[in-house]
Design a protein around this motif. Structure first.
Motif, mmCIF file in Angstrom:
data_model
loop_
_atom_site.group_PDB
_atom_site.id
_atom_site.type_symbol
_atom_site.label_atom_id
_atom_site.label_comp_id
_atom_site.label_asym_id
_atom_site.label_seq_id
_atom_site.Cartn_x
_atom_site.Cartn_y
_atom_site.Cartn_z
ATOM 1 N N SER A 22 36.907 53.293 82.357
ATOM 2 C CA SER A 22 37.572 52.453 81.360
ATOM 3 C C SER A 22 38.392 51.368 82.060
ATOM 4 C CB SER A 22 38.494 53.325 80.495
ATOM 5 O OG SER A 22 39.336 52.513 79.729
ATOM 6 N N ALA A 23 39.115 51.785 83.083
ATOM 7 C CA ALA A 23 39.998 50.837 83.775
ATOM 8 C C ALA A 23 39.200 49.767 84.519
ATOM 9 C CB ALA A 23 40.914 51.591 84.738
ATOM 10 N N GLY A 25 36.599 47.237 84.962
ATOM 11 C CA GLY A 25 35.735 46.505 84.035
ATOM 12 C C GLY A 25 35.694 45.030 84.369
ATOM 13 N N LEU A 26 35.408 44.231 83.352
ATOM 14 C CA LEU A 26 35.376 42.776 83.553
ATOM 15 C C LEU A 26 36.718 42.301 84.109
ATOM 16 C CD1 LEU A 26 33.664 41.823 80.185
ATOM 17 C CD2 LEU A 26 32.647 41.675 82.465
ATOM 18 N N GLY A 27 37.787 43.027 83.731
ATOM 19 C CA GLY A 27 39.129 42.684 84.220
ATOM 20 C C GLY A 27 39.211 42.708 85.732
ATOM 21 N N ASN A 28 38.523 43.654 86.373
ATOM 22 C CA ASN A 28 38.593 43.759 87.835
ATOM 23 C C ASN A 28 37.686 42.771 88.535
ATOM 24 O OD1 ASN A 28 39.031 46.367 86.482
ATOM 25 N ND2 ASN A 28 39.608 47.020 88.514
ATOM 26 N N TYR A 109 34.901 41.405 74.006
ATOM 27 C CA TYR A 109 34.520 41.970 75.307
ATOM 28 C C TYR A 109 32.991 42.133 75.353
ATOM 29 C CZ TYR A 109 35.640 44.890 79.419
ATOM 30 O OH TYR A 109 35.784 45.397 80.683
ATOM 31 N N PHE A 246 46.110 45.061 81.344
ATOM 32 C CA PHE A 246 44.738 44.973 80.848
ATOM 33 C C PHE A 246 43.817 45.792 81.745
ATOM 34 C CE2 PHE A 246 40.562 42.904 80.474
ATOM 35 C CZ PHE A 246 40.397 42.944 79.098
ATOM 36 N N SER A 247 44.031 45.656 83.060
ATOM 37 C CA SER A 247 43.138 46.303 84.001
ATOM 38 C C SER A 247 43.242 47.826 83.922
ATOM 39 C CB SER A 247 43.441 45.819 85.416
ATOM 40 O OG SER A 247 42.422 46.225 86.269
ATOM 41 N N SER A 249 43.742 49.420 81.259
ATOM 42 C CA SER A 249 43.359 49.789 79.882
ATOM 43 C C SER A 249 44.545 50.287 79.062
ATOM 44 C CB SER A 249 42.287 50.890 79.862
ATOM 45 O OG SER A 249 41.129 50.446 80.465
ATOM 46 N N LEU A 252 45.966 49.803 74.338
ATOM 47 C CA LEU A 252 44.913 49.575 73.346
ATOM 48 C C LEU A 252 44.341 50.890 72.822
ATOM 49 C CD1 LEU A 252 42.823 46.507 74.575
ATOM 50 C CD2 LEU A 252 44.328 46.622 72.618
ATOM 51 N N SER A 254 42.905 53.248 74.253
ATOM 52 C CA SER A 254 41.795 53.874 74.984
ATOM 53 C C SER A 254 42.287 55.049 75.822
ATOM 54 C CB SER A 254 41.137 52.861 75.919
ATOM 55 O OG SER A 254 40.527 51.856 75.173
ATOM 56 N N SER A 343 35.122 52.843 76.052
ATOM 57 C CA SER A 343 36.507 53.304 75.835
ATOM 58 C C SER A 343 37.222 52.435 74.801
ATOM 59 C CB SER A 343 37.281 53.317 77.151
ATOM 60 O OG SER A 343 37.698 52.022 77.513
ATOM 61 N N LEU A 344 36.676 51.265 74.518
ATOM 62 C CA LEU A 344 37.264 50.415 73.478
ATOM 63 C C LEU A 344 36.749 50.784 72.089
ATOM 64 C CD1 LEU A 344 37.138 46.977 75.328
ATOM 65 C CD2 LEU A 344 39.208 48.050 74.435
HETATM 66 N N1 PFF Z 1 40.388 47.758 81.707
HETATM 67 C C1 PFF Z 1 39.250 47.013 81.281
HETATM 68 C C2 PFF Z 1 38.957 45.917 82.274
HETATM 69 O O1 PFF Z 1 39.687 45.780 83.271
HETATM 70 O O2 PFF Z 1 38.004 45.184 82.075
HETATM 71 C C3 PFF Z 1 39.387 46.423 79.919
HETATM 72 C C4 PFF Z 1 39.993 47.321 78.900
HETATM 73 C C5 PFF Z 1 39.321 48.461 78.481
HETATM 74 C C6 PFF Z 1 41.232 47.037 78.399
HETATM 75 C C7 PFF Z 1 39.909 49.313 77.581
HETATM 76 C C8 PFF Z 1 41.845 47.882 77.517
HETATM 77 C C9 PFF Z 1 41.165 49.015 77.111
HETATM 78 F F1 PFF Z 1 41.755 49.804 76.263
#
Ligand code: PFF
Length: 470
Positions: A22-23, A25-28, A109, A246-247, A249, A252, A254, A343-344
């Motif tokens: 979950s952590a 993701g596109l954020g990383n 997303y 955000f990274s 998670s 939100l 999740s 996870s979203l």
């Molecule tokens: N953590 C995910 C990312 O870094 O892309 C995005 C994300 C997933 C944010 C789930 C929040 C969440 F609840």
């Protein structure tokens, strides 16, 4: 409320893989490198890591503990804990914000997730061979402006997400992450090694680990007379704080939902440190995979959101084995996005499952289709696509959803979660729930009572100030 037997992870390992999934993701892989690029490299990375461990990790513990104690969706878990602690039922609004926020975030997303799938195909079919910078930008804009192509990829991405979520915690989520997470690490490692050999590794190390604090605290604007004016600004610091949330998670629903599938024997403190470490390691490795290529080909590090979709293809189009490397890179991005998107979808699905008698399959399908439909608006707001002229407070539909969730709902939910756990749940309940060693508990409690709410409160005030002052 329907009487459903609440699901659980089959092991601590399965939970950790899912939470890291979950952590990461596109954020990383998409956001972190370009934010580091714009924020001046090393200094951004350093502040980001401090936030991850000082604020993000204690918040992970807080959210996991609320979910585990409630054993229900974020809304009902918050309501239950508030009831048990004899606090107002209004605290369940944190859960509402999570569930609604996750629904909004997945609706865009999955659009970017769809882009990654399309780019796997573009790369594999040699579309980037010897592509010029201008042609690469044109390819991207033409793609995001195409009403049919963007919807096909968006639907494909959403269908994969629904398929996994529909199969449940053990049959879907766990099975998917036990296969996808090792694949993700392997792909990332291959890319880092390739970049280390073929790219400019020295420049990358210097860029990522040699902090230029000037860039962190000052920004430059060009005045009306053409002069460059330097002024103090905390924008980059706050950006790093938002990105750490955000990274990981957070805020939100999740992580709270994943916590609700936990049994009491799992150590939440250790788990949170592990999740945060793995998440940061992947963000740094993504930097080590991307920047050597960017430097070796003389590309622009501060390109922003286009870094991955417009800049990197130029390098893939020129390098030896570029088709293979490019395809692997976008496959990596797609895998990371899928393990986050499940996870979203999970928080809204877990809530509706509790509220109705519908089967999980039906709920996953319904929520996925609804989010997908709302997502069409985001997809069509890009490039010169059908809704690209629509502006909400000056923002495109996709940017407006991003602003609402990332800048308003998440900081607020984060701040209230820290306040709730730190000030409104009794110290004794928290000690019992976490079962941490005494000193560790005291450090955690201090961070969550004082540091997290203040830090997150500051981001929020700054955002509101920026909105008011234009
Ligand atoms: N953590 C995910 C990312 O870094 O892309 C995005 C994300 C997933 C944010 C789930 C929040 C969440 F609840």
């Amino acid at each position: 409320m329907a009487a459903t037997q609440h699901a659980h992870w089959s092991s601590r390992w399965a939970f950790l893989l899912a939470a890291v999934g979950s952590a990461v993701g596109l954020g990383n892989i998409w956001k972190f490198p370009y934010e580091a690029g714009q924020g001046g490299g090393g200094a951004f990375v350093l502040v980001y890591l401090v936030f991850v461990f000082l604020i993000g990790t204690p918040m992970l513990v807080a959210e996991l503990s609320l979910g585990r104690r409630g054993q229900m969706s974020p809304i009902n878990s918050m309501a239950k804990v508030a009831r048990e602690e004899k606090r107002s039922a209004l605290w369940s609004l944190i859960g509402w914000s999570g569930v609604v926020g996750a629904f909004i975030v997945i609706s865009f997303y999955s659009v970017v997730g769809g882009w990654t799938l399309a780019y796997v195909i573009k790369s594999a079919t040699g579309e980037f061979n010897n592509i010029t910078a201008a042609a690469s930008a044109d390819t991207f804009v033409a793609y995001i402006s195409d009403p049919v192509k963007t919807i096909v990829s968006h639907v494909a991405f959403m269908a994969i997400t629904i398929f996994i979520v529909a199969k449940g915690v053990q049959g879907g989520l766990e099975k998917a992450v036990t296969f996808l997470m090792p694949a993700l690490f392997a792909l990332l490692l291959i890319l880092v090694i390739y970049s280390g050999i073929a790219g400019d590794f020295k420049a990358t190390i210097n860029f990522l680990f040699n902090p230029d604090f000037d860039k962190l605290f000052y920004s430059e604007t060009v005045s009306a007379t053409g002069e460059t004016v330097r002024h103090f600004s905390l924008d980059t610091v706050l950006q790093a704080l938002g990105q750490s949330f955000f990274s990981l998670s957070l805020a939100l629903g999740s992580i709270m939902t994943y916590g609700s599938y936990l049994t009491r024997d799992v150590n939440l403190g250790k788990s949170a440190v592990l999740i945060a470490s793995a998440d940061s390691a992947v963000a740094l490795m993504a930097g080590l995979a991307i920047f050597p290529i960017v430097f070796a080909y003389g590309l622009d590090v501060g390109q922003g959101g286009g870094l991955v979709f417009m800049t990197l293809p130029i390098a893939f189009g020129q390098m030896p084995f570029g088709i293979v490397v490019g395809t692997l890179f976008f496959a990596l991005l797609a895998v990371a996005a899928i393990t986050s998107s499940i996870s979203l979808l999970e928080p809204p699905v877990s809530y509706i499952e509790e509220k109705t008698n519908m089967s999980r399959r039906k709920v996953a399908l319904t929520m996925g289709i609804l989010a997908g439909l709302v997502g069409v608006l985001s997809a069509y707001s890009q490039g010169t696509n059908m809704l690209s002229d629509v502006r909400i407070f000056g923002l495109s539909i996709m940017d407006a959803k991003d602003f609402l969730t990332n800048n308003i709902m998440m900081p607020l939910a984060g701040m209230f979660t820290a306040l709730f756990v730190g000030w409104f749940v009794s110290r004794k309940s928290m000690m019992d729930e976490l079962a941490l060693e005494d000193r560790t508990f005291r450090v955690w409690y201090f961070l969550v009572r004082f540091v997290s709410p203040v830090a997150v409160g500051v981001i929020f005030v700054k955002i509101i100030f920026d909105v008011i002052t234009g």
